[in-house]
Design a protein around this motif. Structure first.
Motif: not given
Length: 401
Positions: A141-167
């Motif tokens: 379900d996250l295919r393509g989503v994490v890469a896109r959110t990691l590239a976000s200019a908004q820090p809180h979006v990047q933080a959520i993407a890193l949380a996804a990577c962690r989990m």
């Protein structure tokens, strides 16, 4: 995890599965509200003294059943999600963000997901709820989503993407190192946690440098991460400093400090905390000492905990410390009292009441001191009090670590 599919989204096929679509108002009442409440309940039940794996598993199944009911409704469920988002005039709750996140991710609805991410910009609780959604869904379900959110200019979006990577234990690559040096403290915290969970030992220098971060929360998570990456000696000073506080940050620092210290050093720390409690008796010092004794894991202090269980303000915390040492589940093993003593807990409705904090022991069981003592007398663990062995939840602490 249930996955979104065209077959499941077809309302005509839902009847064959014994499901019936509800009008929007009833659908939201019967699906959204229980999900938000169940998610909050799960947050409490994750604590080892409040719940155990079978109970969590049953709770997860209930959450998944509610989510599945929304997912299989297809367009109707997504329409309800958009309405829920549009009508959240005072802002989303964390539970609502969790549901919206799961629906948008499973439906691969980028527009809805972006709207929820935008609504989370200024709300840390909503960000946590949305991060939970990223952890709940499958990697597919996250295919393509994490890469896109990691590239976000908004820090809180990047933080959520890193949380996804962690989990999901997925390495985000060079992005993680860059996030460790970002100006936004919340993103630095997310990066530190992810580096530790993914065992990124190549980032130890950056983690070590964050021990002196001006932001206290960043410094604490840097110490936590340094411990998990094998840099315990460097982290202990920062953890000791942070553990002086009587808030959630201080409690977390004390737990990590005691767990990261060899038995002799942990005993020295407990003696320092005991000396401070005797030199300046106070409620914060007493509670800190009870936690330290539980984390030390020396069974010879169990009788001391029995005495604390007889004091209503300290009984539940002492019961938790006893569980840390012995692994006893006070509720499941019927070691709790059914008639807890009356005690003032948290704020009242009186305007003159200066007590505004919530009861931090609210969800802990009330131990029945006599039952607990009888259980201990029958237990083989009681023999450990003579050997000086360090225990964690009934087993050797070294093995637990």
């Amino acid at each position: 995890n249930a996955t979104f599919s065209k077959k499941a989204a077809n309302p005509a096929l839902c009847e064959g599965r014994g499901l019936r679509l509800l009008p929007r108002s009833r659908h939201r009442c019967q699906a959204w509200q229980p999900l938000s409440g169940l998610r909050r309940h799960r947050q409490h039940q994750r604590h080892p003294a409040r719940g155990h794996l079978p109970a969590l598993r049953r709770l997860d199944e209930r959450i998944e059943a509610h989510l599945d009911g929304l997912v299989v409704s297809g367009a109707t469920g997504l329409a309800a999600a958009r309405t829920q988002l549009a009508e959240a005039d005072i802002g989303l709750a964390a539970g609502e963000a969790f549901v919206l996140g799961v629906l948008s991710l499973r439906a691969h609805d980028d527009a809805l997901l972006d709207s929820v991410l935008g609504a989370a910009a200024e709300r840390e609780d909503v960000q946590r709820g949305l991060a939970s959604a990223f952890g709940w869904v499958s990697a597919a379900d996250l295919r393509g989503v994490v890469a896109r959110t990691l590239a976000s200019a908004q820090p809180h979006v990047q933080a959520i993407a890193l949380a996804a990577c962690r989990m999901h234990r997925a390495d985000p690559g060079p992005t993680l190192g860059a996030a460790l040096g970002h100006a936004a403290s919340k993103l630095r915290v997310a990066a530190l946690r992810t580096a530790a969970h993914l065992s990124r030992r190549d980032l130890r220098n950056a983690v070590h440098g964050a021990l002196n971060d001006a932001d206290a929360e960043v410094a604490l998570w840097a110490a936590w991460s340094a411990c998990l990456l094998g840099e315990r000696k460097a982290a202990r000073a920062a953890l000791w400093s942070a553990s002086q506080g009587n808030d959630e940050r201080g409690r977390m620092a004390l737990q990590m400090l005691m767990a990261a210290s060899p038995t002799d050093e942990a005993a020295d720390l407990a003696r320092q905390i005991s000396a401070a409690a005797q030199a300046e008796p106070s409620e914060p010092h007493t509670r800190r000492l009870i936690r330290a004794m539980g984390l030390l894991g020396d069974a010879c202090f169990v009788p001391w905990l029995f005495e604390r269980m007889k004091s209503p303000p300290h009984a539940r915390l002492a019961g938790e410390a006893f569980s840390w040492i012995t692994g006893a589940d006070l509720a499941a093993q019927q070691l709790e009292t059914l008639e807890p003593p009356p005690i003032a807990t948290g704020p009242t409705e009186e305007p003159a009441d200066s007590e505004v904090g919530l009861d931090e022991d609210e969800d802990l069981p009330w131990p029945d001191a006599a039952k607990v003592q009888a259980w201990w007398a029958r237990s083989d663990l009681a023999k450990s009090s003579a050997s000086g062995a360090r225990l964690f939840r009934g087993g050797p602490a070294d093995d637990a670590r």
